[in-house]
Design a protein around this motif. Structure first.
Motif, PDB file in Angstrom:
ATOM      1  N   GLY A 149       0.794  -1.225   0.000  1.00 18.67           N
ATOM      2  CA  GLY A 149       0.000   0.000   0.000  1.00 18.67           C
ATOM      3  C   GLY A 149       0.823   1.271   0.000  1.00 18.67           C
ATOM      4  N   GLN A 150       2.153   1.138   0.072  1.00 20.63           N
ATOM      5  CA  GLN A 150       3.006   2.335   0.039  1.00 20.63           C
ATOM      6  C   GLN A 150       3.601   2.518  -1.355  1.00 20.63           C
ATOM      7  N   ASP A 151       3.729   3.776  -1.710  1.00 26.04           N
ATOM      8  CA  ASP A 151       4.388   4.061  -2.984  1.00 26.04           C
ATOM      9  C   ASP A 151       5.888   4.084  -2.778  1.00 26.04           C
ATOM     10  N   ALA A 152       6.620   3.587  -3.737  1.00 25.16           N
ATOM     11  CA  ALA A 152       8.078   3.691  -3.701  1.00 25.16           C
ATOM     12  C   ALA A 152       8.510   4.643  -4.801  1.00 25.16           C
ATOM     13  N   ALA A 153       9.198   5.656  -4.406  1.00 21.54           N
ATOM     14  CA  ALA A 153       9.759   6.551  -5.423  1.00 21.54           C
ATOM     15  C   ALA A 153      10.999   5.866  -5.964  1.00 21.54           C
ATOM     16  N   LEU A 154      10.849   5.222  -7.104  1.00 20.40           N
ATOM     17  CA  LEU A 154      11.940   4.387  -7.598  1.00 20.40           C
ATOM     18  C   LEU A 154      13.162   5.214  -7.966  1.00 20.40           C
ATOM     19  N   LEU A 155      12.925   6.333  -8.601  1.00 19.10           N
ATOM     20  CA  LEU A 155      14.063   7.062  -9.130  1.00 19.10           C
ATOM     21  C   LEU A 155      13.920   8.555  -8.891  1.00 19.10           C
ATOM     22  N   SER A 156      15.019   9.206  -8.677  1.00 19.44           N
ATOM     23  CA  SER A 156      15.031  10.656  -8.834  1.00 19.44           C
ATOM     24  C   SER A 156      16.063  10.966  -9.910  1.00 19.44           C
ATOM     25  N   PHE A 157      15.800  11.980 -10.642  1.00 24.88           N
ATOM     26  CA  PHE A 157      16.618  12.281 -11.803  1.00 24.88           C
ATOM     27  C   PHE A 157      17.132  13.706 -11.669  1.00 24.88           C
ATOM     28  N   ARG A 158      18.450  13.898 -11.768  1.00 21.27           N
ATOM     29  CA  ARG A 158      19.006  15.243 -11.591  1.00 21.27           C
ATOM     30  C   ARG A 158      20.082  15.493 -12.645  1.00 21.27           C
ATOM     31  N   PRO A 159      19.766  16.302 -13.652  1.00 20.83           N
ATOM     32  CA  PRO A 159      20.814  16.657 -14.614  1.00 20.83           C
ATOM     33  C   PRO A 159      21.850  17.556 -13.946  1.00 20.83           C
ATOM     34  N   VAL A 160      23.108  17.335 -14.270  1.00 19.98           N
ATOM     35  CA  VAL A 160      24.155  18.178 -13.692  1.00 19.98           C
ATOM     36  C   VAL A 160      24.924  18.961 -14.746  1.00 19.98           C
ATOM     37  N   LEU A 161      24.840  18.549 -15.999  1.00 20.29           N
ATOM     38  CA  LEU A 161      25.606  19.232 -17.044  1.00 20.29           C
ATOM     39  C   LEU A 161      24.922  18.978 -18.387  1.00 20.29           C
ATOM     40  N   THR A 162      24.753  20.051 -19.153  1.00 23.68           N
ATOM     41  CA  THR A 162      24.146  19.910 -20.476  1.00 23.68           C
ATOM     42  C   THR A 162      25.051  20.604 -21.485  1.00 23.68           C
ATOM     43  N   PHE A 163      25.275  19.970 -22.607  1.00 25.46           N
ATOM     44  CA  PHE A 163      26.197  20.553 -23.589  1.00 25.46           C
ATOM     45  C   PHE A 163      25.895  19.978 -24.957  1.00 25.46           C
ATOM     46  N   ARG A 164      26.570  20.507 -25.987  1.00 21.56           N
ATOM     47  CA  ARG A 164      26.487  19.918 -27.316  1.00 21.56           C
ATOM     48  C   ARG A 164      27.784  19.190 -27.592  1.00 21.56           C
ATOM     49  N   ASP A 165      27.670  18.030 -28.225  1.00 18.38           N
ATOM     50  CA  ASP A 165      28.880  17.279 -28.509  1.00 18.38           C
ATOM     51  C   ASP A 165      29.464  17.713 -29.858  1.00 18.38           C
ATOM     52  N   LYS A 166      30.496  17.014 -30.275  1.00 19.08           N
ATOM     53  CA  LYS A 166      31.205  17.463 -31.468  1.00 19.08           C
ATOM     54  C   LYS A 166      30.394  17.251 -32.737  1.00 19.08           C
ATOM     55  N   ASP A 167      29.319  16.454 -32.643  1.00 18.01           N
ATOM     56  CA  ASP A 167      28.399  16.328 -33.777  1.00 18.01           C
ATOM     57  C   ASP A 167      27.196  17.260 -33.605  1.00 18.01           C
TER      58      ASP A 167
END
Lengths: 246, 177
Positions: A149-167
């Motif tokens: 009867g309890q919910d489990a928060a399976l995942l938390s998601f936290r971006p730390v860096l965003t960029f463009r690659d060489k393509d």
């Protein structure tokens, strides 16, 4: 009034010029509120606060951070040189040796897509097709530890860096956490709009970092990045616009 | 040239990590911030002027990245780190002026300050940069730095002087925990 208080603060911080000290001392002698302010500035003054943080300065710098500084490419939109290709190949070889699970396959094509991220929403494909993924580990934990009867928060998601690659593809380095474990990963956006995980560290207990894994990820990120990391405002705009290519 | 700058950046890392820790309140998040600041610095290394202080330039980059993030979080809605609740001082209230400060206490108190006040405390009180340098790093007049610093210290002192039970209650009210 404010000006005098600023001088009292400057006195506490040894930033008041010698010529201004006598006048301030005179003012302190006849102004109890200024004395109280000075006491506050001393109580949370440079020496006392800095001393508290000395232990942080004495901590050894993680090797992966040093490697990031020493090996990250410098040029904006750098042209791949022979030496850089060599570094990349060496790194891939090392990473493949380190991570034997199929789910940790590295930048080798579309066959091993494990994680899809669409804008800020994301979806994990069933772990059975990708070996021991973080989701599998987290699901195991949830099944074993969550009361009925309890919910489990399976995942938390936290971006730390965003960029463009060489393509010029968008890439995001992020952490995913469960109640007891975390993993770090890099996903890059394909032309199809699907985010493909190109590297993921093995899941490990919170508060610990698997030996070498974070260092490898940092170096891998540095080797792929082209130009500046994107700032928070740029990321917000890109999310709103659906990550346009141009 | 670049190798020399890289070596100098490595030498700055211990202080930059402490600064980032003071801003973020977490070693992990602080190291993420340092990583991003270093990558950004390297990608625009031609903008650094030899003869100027590399550490000030790095502080500025790290601070700007962090302030950007904080502003973005504010737009999305404040994020309260649940771990902060656990890291608040214990129930043994004490007079700040008469006792040693602890990292946990100051860290928890700093997290309650507005972002720009936290940044100026980190620069001036923790990193020990001068008012003038702090103004240059932050891109504001020195008078603004002094006003911000004075307000930050008064707020910090007030928080640290609060009984610990009040601090816990205040966080509980914000987080629902």
């Amino acid at each position: 009034m404010e000006h005098t208080h600023h001088k009292a603060m400057a006195l506490a911080d040894a930033e008041l010029s010698a010529a201004e000290v006598p006048a301030l001392i005179h003012e302190l002698a006849r102004n109890p509120s200024l004395v109280r302010a000075l006491q506050v500035y001393i109580a949370v003054g440079r020496q006392r606060v800095a001393k508290v943080y000395d232990t942080k300065r004495e901590e050894p710098v993680p090797q992966w951070l040093i490697d990031t500084v020493m090996h990250a490419p410098v040029e904006r939109a750098a042209v791949r040189s022979a030496s850089k290709r060599s570094v990349g190949r060496d790194m891939l070889k090392r990473l493949k040796e380190r991570y034997t699970l199929p789910g940790w396959s590295l930048a080798a094509g579309p066959a091993f897509a494990a994680l899809l991220i669409a804008a800020s929403a994301w979806l994990l494909v069933p772990p059975s097709s990708h070996g021991d993924t973080l989701l599998a580990a987290q699901l195991q934990h949830a099944i074993e530890t969550t009361a009925s009867g309890q919910d489990a928060a399976l995942l938390s998601f936290r971006p730390v860096l965003t960029f463009r690659d060489k393509d010029q593809a968008y890439c995001r380095q992020f952490e995913i956490r469960s109640g007891v474990e975390r993993s770090a990963a890099l996903a890059c956006r394909q032309d199809t709009g699907v985010w493909q995980v190109v590297m993921q560290t093995p899941p490990g207990p919170l508060g610990t970092t698997p030996a070498g894994a974070r260092e490898d990820l940092a170096r891998f990120v540095a080797s792929r990045m082209s130009g500046d990391p994107l700032d928070a405002k740029q990321v917000d705009q890109l999310k709103d616009r659906g990550w346009p290519q141009n | 040239m670049t190798d020399e700058i890289r070596s100098r950046m490595v030498a700055v890392l211990p202080r930059l990590r402490r600064f980032a820790y003071a801003l973020t309140g977490s070693t992990e998040h602080g190291d993420d911030l340092v990583q991003e600041a270093c990558l950004r610095a390297l990608s625009r290394v031609e903008r650094w002027q030899p003869g100027t202080r590399l550490d000030s330039w790095m502080y500025r980059i790290a601070q700007n990245i962090w302030l950007d993030r904080m502003r973005a979080n504010k737009v999305r809605g404040e994020v309260v780190d649940v771990e902060a609740v656990e890291e608040l001082p214990g129930l043994d209230g004490r007079e700040i002026t008469e006792s040693q400060l602890t990292l946990e206490e100051v860290d928890a108190a700093l997290r309650r300050l507005p972002a720009e006040q936290r940044a100026v405390i980190a620069l001036v009180c923790i990193e020990g940069v001068s008012y003038k340098e702090a103004a240059e790093i932050s891109g504001v007049p020195i008078g603004t730095i002094m006003s911000r610093l004075a307000r930050a210290r008064q707020a910090l002192h007030a928080i640290l002087d609060e009984p610990a039970t009040m601090q816990k209650a205040r966080v509980a009210a914000r987080t629902g925990f």
